[in-house]
Design a protein around this motif. Sequence first.
Motif, PDB file in Angstrom:
ATOM      1  N   UNK A 195      29.204  34.292  48.323  1.00 46.59           N
ATOM      2  CA  UNK A 195      27.978  34.986  47.942  1.00 46.59           C
ATOM      3  C   UNK A 195      28.233  36.484  47.771  1.00 46.59           C
ATOM      4  N   UNK A 196      29.050  37.040  48.660  1.00 46.12           N
ATOM      5  CA  UNK A 196      29.377  38.468  48.561  1.00 46.12           C
ATOM      6  C   UNK A 196      30.157  38.762  47.287  1.00 46.12           C
ATOM      7  N   UNK A 197      31.119  37.897  46.956  1.00 45.79           N
ATOM      8  CA  UNK A 197      31.897  38.104  45.728  1.00 45.79           C
ATOM      9  C   UNK A 197      31.027  37.961  44.493  1.00 45.79           C
ATOM     10  N   UNK A 198      30.123  36.980  44.524  1.00 45.46           N
ATOM     11  CA  UNK A 198      29.230  36.796  43.386  1.00 45.46           C
ATOM     12  C   UNK A 198      28.327  38.007  43.215  1.00 45.46           C
ATOM     13  N   UNK A 199      27.849  38.570  44.344  1.00 43.26           N
ATOM     14  CA  UNK A 199      27.010  39.760  44.273  1.00 43.26           C
ATOM     15  C   UNK A 199      27.767  40.941  43.703  1.00 43.26           C
ATOM     16  N   UNK A 200      29.017  41.103  44.096  1.00 42.54           N
ATOM     17  CA  UNK A 200      29.843  42.202  43.593  1.00 42.54           C
ATOM     18  C   UNK A 200      30.105  42.037  42.106  1.00 42.54           C
TER      19      UNK A 200
END
Length: 214
Positions: A137-142
């Motif tokens: 989720x963090x990578x997708x947000x970035x």
Amino acid sequence: MQSAPSKTDPQALQAVHVIDDDQALRVALDSLFRSVGYAVHTFGSAADFMASDRVAAAGCLVLDIRLPGISGLDFQAKLADAGVTMPVILMTGHGDIPMTVRGMKAGAVDFLPKPFREQDMLDAVATAMAQDQAARLEREGSQDLRSRFETLSTREREVMTRVATGKMNKQIAFDLSLSEITIKIHRGNAMRKMGAKTLADFVKMAETLKLTVE
């Protein structure tokens, strides 16, 4: 026991990947994980796993220390060097303190001695799955932030970068040889394109993107 993920839950895309040369244990773990709703993929060696299409998949890796060919600890290091971020749970029937320390320092979620309690394994997998979900989720947000940043004009990017350093509009205007009102317009446009509702949101986005003044 751990409840099964629903089919509409993003976790339903996750799977437990087991690497162990002991076929009986692979079968037992496959049955255990499926009993609580996890998808499972089993492999007899690290080479079999690397030859599959599962290396970049969502989920976690349950990895035996003693494997044919490369050891589990060396394979864990190889995956890290290759940028594979799947959380790892280590297990062994011949563990010692140096092994445990090395595995945990390399980022293993847990190190389970054989024979282990089924609940201990399920708890470790649940923790690993949560870590994998959060990281993805963090990578997708970035990636989403980066895509929005790419829509900014050169001036808007320059303004956003300088806002993140704590500079006021007046200081940014001086740096870029522009009027203060022009800076305000660029900042407003940049915040709108980035989806930032407040200046604090705008600054946090810039920090996430690791923007620096060139």
